[in-house]
Enzyme design. Sequence first.
Site, mmCIF file in Angstrom:
data_model
loop_
_atom_site.group_PDB
_atom_site.id
_atom_site.type_symbol
_atom_site.label_atom_id
_atom_site.label_comp_id
_atom_site.label_asym_id
_atom_site.label_seq_id
_atom_site.Cartn_x
_atom_site.Cartn_y
_atom_site.Cartn_z
ATOM 1 N N SER A 192 6.969 1.339 1.465
ATOM 2 C CA SER A 192 6.715 2.390 2.457
ATOM 3 C C SER A 192 7.396 2.030 3.779
ATOM 4 C CB SER A 192 5.206 2.585 2.601
ATOM 5 O OG SER A 192 4.918 3.783 3.281
ATOM 6 N N ASP A 240 2.986 10.608 -5.471
ATOM 7 C CA ASP A 240 2.798 9.991 -4.149
ATOM 8 C C ASP A 240 2.468 11.077 -3.135
ATOM 9 O OD1 ASP A 240 3.247 8.845 -1.580
ATOM 10 O OD2 ASP A 240 4.583 7.345 -2.479
ATOM 11 N N HIS A 289 0.972 6.176 -4.128
ATOM 12 C CA HIS A 289 1.535 5.329 -3.060
ATOM 13 C C HIS A 289 0.877 3.941 -3.015
ATOM 14 C CE1 HIS A 289 4.122 5.277 0.489
ATOM 15 N NE2 HIS A 289 3.161 4.742 1.219
#
Lengths: 279, 279
Positions: B148, B224, B257
């Site tokens: 991320s 995600d 995620h």
Amino acid sequence: MSLENTTVNKSFDGWTKHFVHRSTTLNCDMRFAIYLPPQTDKGQRVPVLYWLSGLTCTDENFMHKAGAQRTAAALGIAIVAPDTSPRGEGVADADGYDLGQGAGFYVNATQAPWDRHYRMYDYVLTELPQLVEASFPVSDKRSIAGHSMGGHGALVLALRNPDRFRSVSAFSPISNPVDCPWGEKAFAAYLGKDTRAWADYDASMLMRKATAFVPALVDQGKADEFLEKQLRPEALEMAARSSGHPLTINYRDGYDHSYYFIASFIDDHLRFHSQHLTG
Amino acid sequence: MSLENTTVNKSFDGWTKHFVHRSTTLNCDMRFAIYLPPQTDKGQRVPVLYWLSGLTCTDENFMHKAGAQRTAAALGIAIVAPDTSPRGEGVADADGYDLGQGAGFYVNATQAPWDRHYRMYDYVLTELPQLVEASFPVSDKRSIAGHSMGGHGALVLALRNPDRFRSVSAFSPISNPVDCPWGEKAFAAYLGKDTRAWADYDASMLMRKATAFVPALVDQGKADEFLEKQLRPEALEMAARSSGHPLTINYRDGYDHSYYFIASFIDDHLRFHSQHLTG
């Protein structure tokens, strides 16, 4: 039995999920985690390994830290990890980390104020498997494992119910709780001062008198800070020798009491259980 | 450079350790984790994978949850995971989780009050590798990866320094931060409102104009929750196509995620880096 799904995370082509349900045994809402391997997406019923966690843990620690999903997926085993005690408002608690919420010790408490909620033995033995087997694509083949307080719980549940569990394993179990500070404190509170009531929850005493056997595997770190004072695996070893109960104990150089130890050897435990679950 | 060792846990026959040191780049105490594979106990110098974590993370998340140690041990790779920002009293902070402490974005801030401490780009590029290479049995072969915000950091550091890193990989990277809410907020605060200063920290813009290449691997979950609004991997894909930069992007059905996604594919990333680190 209503079951509320709180989280879903795909992992290793299967699913790690958390649930909340009203437990009639514990008289409160309870949380548990389940890993469903990819075989269940294809309609297959898979066997279940119950994992009992240690002091201060919840239904989350094992799923986050043990790294078990990879091999559980490969072997086609579901894993169910309940919380370590009843919790919530109105549930008795104590100041220390080793008594009360987060420290249920997998017993049925007989003493006030604990007896109203603290019945983790019955919960893990009966209510939770009934719920799991009614709600998920799993078979009635069960094994059980755990860490520290949960290793104690797993050994006690298997030794007292050899018809219910095909194999048992433990990391760093509290092996002889009637004779260590953690066990003495918890058992005095939950079961009372009369130590005769404690024997049914002591893995070493149960293994010593066992006549029906459950294949058992234990891993113990030699750098575990609780080894001598709290865990006492030598008591379990002597009990197994005395009754002829099958038990393998691996002492591991340099490993401590943490999830890093569990992660390092969880694959061995999963393969051990798989041998007995897929027979 | 003094280095204080705070924790040591044996894992997969190697060692997961945490350290604190005074960072001259960041002007505060900084924490990082290192996994030293078993080969280092035998005197071998091993290559290093730097792992950059995402928003709200610390030096702990990756070591606890990614399950990377097993394969790092097998391949003989050390892993270094720094904290995600400067921290502590006197270090600027903001209310949101996406700016300030825990959200350093791997840039060198130029704007007050951030410019006094927030120089994570220089820290990860120079100070941390110098410290690691002076203090541990590692070689100067480096790769870099992240998740991320940390995937953004890894891509930017590698694309701007192809001589320093042999390969780069990312899970769910913020691929085009100049054009997403997280990036716009952080870059405006750290780098100022003049967006020309942002281009040096945008992986897609860097990859589009790249002439020296670093082999790159990206994994992205299709479930995600941040995919469309924040991550924009299609911008990175188009940039790679435009410049001919080597890039593999795997889109993974059903994955989100979380660290469950990372754990599911970390072995692929470790093997990818190992190919480039052991050449």
